[in-house]
Design a protein around this motif. Structure first.
Motif, PDB file in Angstrom:
ATOM      1  N   LEU A   1       0.828  -1.203   0.000  1.00  0.00           N
ATOM      2  CA  LEU A   1       0.000   0.000   0.000  1.00  0.00           C
ATOM      3  C   LEU A   1       0.863   1.253   0.000  1.00  0.00           C
ATOM      4  O   LEU A   1       0.599   2.207  -0.745  1.00  0.00           O
ATOM      5  CB  LEU A   1      -0.923  -0.024   1.223  1.00  0.00           C
ATOM      6  N   ASP A   2       1.893   1.259   0.821  1.00  0.00           N
ATOM      7  CA  ASP A   2       2.768   2.423   0.905  1.00  0.00           C
ATOM      8  C   ASP A   2       3.452   2.696  -0.433  1.00  0.00           C
ATOM      9  O   ASP A   2       3.557   3.848  -0.868  1.00  0.00           O
ATOM     10  CB  ASP A   2       3.806   2.200   1.998  1.00  0.00           C
ATOM     11  N   GLN A   3       3.893   1.644  -1.098  1.00  0.00           N
ATOM     12  CA  GLN A   3       4.538   1.813  -2.399  1.00  0.00           C
ATOM     13  C   GLN A   3       3.566   2.356  -3.433  1.00  0.00           C
ATOM     14  O   GLN A   3       3.923   3.203  -4.256  1.00  0.00           O
ATOM     15  CB  GLN A   3       5.127   0.473  -2.855  1.00  0.00           C
ATOM     16  N   ALA A   4       2.329   1.897  -3.380  1.00  0.00           N
ATOM     17  CA  ALA A   4       1.323   2.360  -4.339  1.00  0.00           C
ATOM     18  C   ALA A   4       1.001   3.835  -4.157  1.00  0.00           C
ATOM     19  O   ALA A   4       0.578   4.512  -5.103  1.00  0.00           O
ATOM     20  CB  ALA A   4       0.046   1.528  -4.200  1.00  0.00           C
ATOM     21  N   LEU A   5       1.197   4.340  -2.948  1.00  0.00           N
ATOM     22  CA  LEU A   5       0.842   5.723  -2.640  1.00  0.00           C
ATOM     23  C   LEU A   5       2.021   6.682  -2.736  1.00  0.00           C
ATOM     24  O   LEU A   5       1.870   7.870  -2.438  1.00  0.00           O
ATOM     25  CB  LEU A   5       0.219   5.798  -1.245  1.00  0.00           C
ATOM     26  N   GLN A   6       3.161   6.183  -3.166  1.00  0.00           N
ATOM     27  CA  GLN A   6       4.312   7.067  -3.321  1.00  0.00           C
ATOM     28  C   GLN A   6       3.995   8.157  -4.343  1.00  0.00           C
ATOM     29  O   GLN A   6       3.625   7.884  -5.472  1.00  0.00           O
ATOM     30  CB  GLN A   6       5.532   6.275  -3.784  1.00  0.00           C
ATOM     31  N   GLY A   7       4.124   9.410  -3.934  1.00  0.00           N
ATOM     32  CA  GLY A   7       3.933  10.519  -4.844  1.00  0.00           C
ATOM     33  C   GLY A   7       2.494  10.819  -5.201  1.00  0.00           C
ATOM     34  O   GLY A   7       2.241  11.559  -6.162  1.00  0.00           O
ATOM     35  N   ARG A   8       1.544  10.258  -4.471  1.00  0.00           N
ATOM     36  CA  ARG A   8       0.138  10.515  -4.767  1.00  0.00           C
ATOM     37  C   ARG A   8      -0.659  10.573  -3.477  1.00  0.00           C
ATOM     38  O   ARG A   8      -0.272   9.995  -2.464  1.00  0.00           O
ATOM     39  CB  ARG A   8      -0.437   9.468  -5.721  1.00  0.00           C
ATOM     40  N   ASP A   9      -1.790  11.264  -3.532  1.00  0.00           N
ATOM     41  CA  ASP A   9      -2.615  11.434  -2.335  1.00  0.00           C
ATOM     42  C   ASP A   9      -3.639  10.328  -2.155  1.00  0.00           C
ATOM     43  O   ASP A   9      -4.041  10.023  -1.030  1.00  0.00           O
ATOM     44  CB  ASP A   9      -3.351  12.778  -2.384  1.00  0.00           C
ATOM     45  N   TYR A  10      -4.092   9.727  -3.279  1.00  0.00           N
ATOM     46  CA  TYR A  10      -5.154   8.719  -3.220  1.00  0.00           C
ATOM     47  C   TYR A  10      -4.841   7.573  -4.175  1.00  0.00           C
ATOM     48  O   TYR A  10      -3.935   7.666  -5.012  1.00  0.00           O
ATOM     49  CB  TYR A  10      -6.515   9.351  -3.538  1.00  0.00           C
ATOM     50  N   LEU A  11      -5.602   6.500  -4.080  1.00  0.00           N
ATOM     51  CA  LEU A  11      -5.301   5.278  -4.811  1.00  0.00           C
ATOM     52  C   LEU A  11      -5.711   5.323  -6.282  1.00  0.00           C
ATOM     53  O   LEU A  11      -5.063   4.710  -7.125  1.00  0.00           O
ATOM     54  CB  LEU A  11      -5.992   4.086  -4.133  1.00  0.00           C
TER      55      LEU A  11
ATOM     56  N   GLU B   1       6.453  -0.833  10.859  1.00  0.00           N
ATOM     57  CA  GLU B   1       7.502  -0.177  10.106  1.00  0.00           C
ATOM     58  C   GLU B   1       7.072   1.255   9.788  1.00  0.00           C
ATOM     59  O   GLU B   1       5.960   1.666  10.124  1.00  0.00           O
ATOM     60  CB  GLU B   1       7.778  -0.946   8.804  1.00  0.00           C
ATOM     61  N   ASP B   2       7.977   1.986   9.162  1.00  0.00           N
ATOM     62  CA  ASP B   2       7.680   3.358   8.768  1.00  0.00           C
ATOM     63  C   ASP B   2       7.059   3.332   7.375  1.00  0.00           C
ATOM     64  O   ASP B   2       7.736   2.995   6.401  1.00  0.00           O
ATOM     65  CB  ASP B   2       8.967   4.181   8.777  1.00  0.00           C
ATOM     66  N   PHE B   3       5.772   3.681   7.302  1.00  0.00           N
ATOM     67  CA  PHE B   3       5.062   3.731   6.025  1.00  0.00           C
ATOM     68  C   PHE B   3       4.540   5.154   5.827  1.00  0.00           C
ATOM     69  O   PHE B   3       3.335   5.405   5.969  1.00  0.00           O
ATOM     70  CB  PHE B   3       3.896   2.733   6.011  1.00  0.00           C
ATOM     71  N   PRO B   4       5.412   6.097   5.521  1.00  0.00           N
ATOM     72  CA  PRO B   4       5.000   7.509   5.532  1.00  0.00           C
ATOM     73  C   PRO B   4       3.911   7.852   4.540  1.00  0.00           C
ATOM     74  O   PRO B   4       2.987   8.614   4.868  1.00  0.00           O
ATOM     75  CB  PRO B   4       6.303   8.263   5.223  1.00  0.00           C
ATOM     76  N   ALA B   5       3.971   7.318   3.335  1.00  0.00           N
ATOM     77  CA  ALA B   5       2.957   7.649   2.326  1.00  0.00           C
ATOM     78  C   ALA B   5       1.600   7.085   2.726  1.00  0.00           C
ATOM     79  O   ALA B   5       0.574   7.764   2.633  1.00  0.00           O
ATOM     80  CB  ALA B   5       3.377   7.125   0.953  1.00  0.00           C
ATOM     81  N   ALA B   6       1.594   5.831   3.168  1.00  0.00           N
ATOM     82  CA  ALA B   6       0.333   5.200   3.565  1.00  0.00           C
ATOM     83  C   ALA B   6      -0.227   5.831   4.835  1.00  0.00           C
ATOM     84  O   ALA B   6      -1.444   5.995   4.973  1.00  0.00           O
ATOM     85  CB  ALA B   6       0.538   3.701   3.758  1.00  0.00           C
ATOM     86  N   LEU B   7       0.639   6.187   5.762  1.00  0.00           N
ATOM     87  CA  LEU B   7       0.174   6.815   7.000  1.00  0.00           C
ATOM     88  C   LEU B   7      -0.468   8.172   6.719  1.00  0.00           C
ATOM     89  O   LEU B   7      -1.550   8.483   7.241  1.00  0.00           O
ATOM     90  CB  LEU B   7       1.335   6.974   7.974  1.00  0.00           C
ATOM     91  N   ALA B   8       0.169   8.972   5.870  1.00  0.00           N
ATOM     92  CA  ALA B   8      -0.391  10.277   5.523  1.00  0.00           C
ATOM     93  C   ALA B   8      -1.730  10.113   4.807  1.00  0.00           C
ATOM     94  O   ALA B   8      -2.684  10.855   5.062  1.00  0.00           O
ATOM     95  CB  ALA B   8       0.590  11.054   4.656  1.00  0.00           C
TER      96      ALA B   8
END
Length: 205
Positions: free
Chosen positions: A142-152, A177-184
């Motif tokens: 999920l975190d990788q999918a959200l890299q550089g984007r706000d929504y799926l 773990e640290d999932f910054p994109a998914a957490l945001a």
């Protein structure tokens, strides 16, 4: 006729309640408990023969399974903005919804049952740990999918975000773990006014 949503908000009924709030739909919330005797009555079993919540009656169309309900509400009220605008977007909505159901929810539910939901004497910490360990890989996807984007999907909030965020509603507790994109993203979804209204219904039963 008014949309009827059966099931307390502290259950998977939260998902159609959130969708209805996002879409601005008038609805009647019938607060049947998932363990309540009313779910085993013939009148209810005629709506949902599984005897579970949620189920909806949408002007005569009866649908059970929470994620099927949210997809139906989003698609049938496409003007509400939760549905995709392109065939590719529709495919991604189905992809992420099924991912939530098959890849994430089973593990999240196993962890929750053996940490909070079951009576203490029935909890198996080893099963909770196993589920949480395996879930980290799904959260990484999920975190990788959200890299550089706000929504799926289509870079705007859709029913895909609603479904995944609702399934992973305890994201911050489950993430090791640290999932910054998914957490945001997760915080962004749960901060929406419609989400806040739906979660507030849990206090009312």
């Amino acid at each position: 006729m008014t949309l009827k949503i059966y099931g307390i908000a502290a259950s998977r009924a939260l998902r159609p309640l959130w969708a209805a709030e996002e879409l601005g739909l008038p609805y009647e919330h019938i607060r049947y408990h998932f363990n309540g005797p009313e779910t085993r009555e013939p009148a209810y079993l005629a709506l949902n023969p599984n005897g579970t919540v949620p189920v909806i009656d949408d002007e005569g169309l009866v649908v059970f399974e929470s994620l099927a309900i949210t997809l139906h509400l989003a698609q049938s009220r496409a003007q509400g903005g939760l549905w995709a605008q392109t065939p590719a977007g529709v495919a991604q909505i189905y992809q992420w919804t099924l991912w939530a159901a098959t890849e994430a929810e089973t593990l999240a539910r196993q962890w929750f049952q053996h940490t909070s939901f079951l009576p203490p004497e029935k909890r198996l910490p080893a099963l909770a740990e196993e589920a949480l360990d395996r879930l980290q890989g799904r959260l990484r996807v999920l975190d990788q999918a959200l890299q550089g984007r706000d929504y799926l999907v289509e870079d705007r909030f859709t029913v895909a975000d609603l479904n995944v965020a609702a399934v992973l509603q305890r994201f911050e507790v489950m993430a090791r773990e640290d999932f910054p994109a998914a957490l945001a993203w997760h915080r962004r979804c749960l901060a929406r006014p419609a989400s806040q209204r739906a979660f507030a219904l849990r206090q009312a039963g």
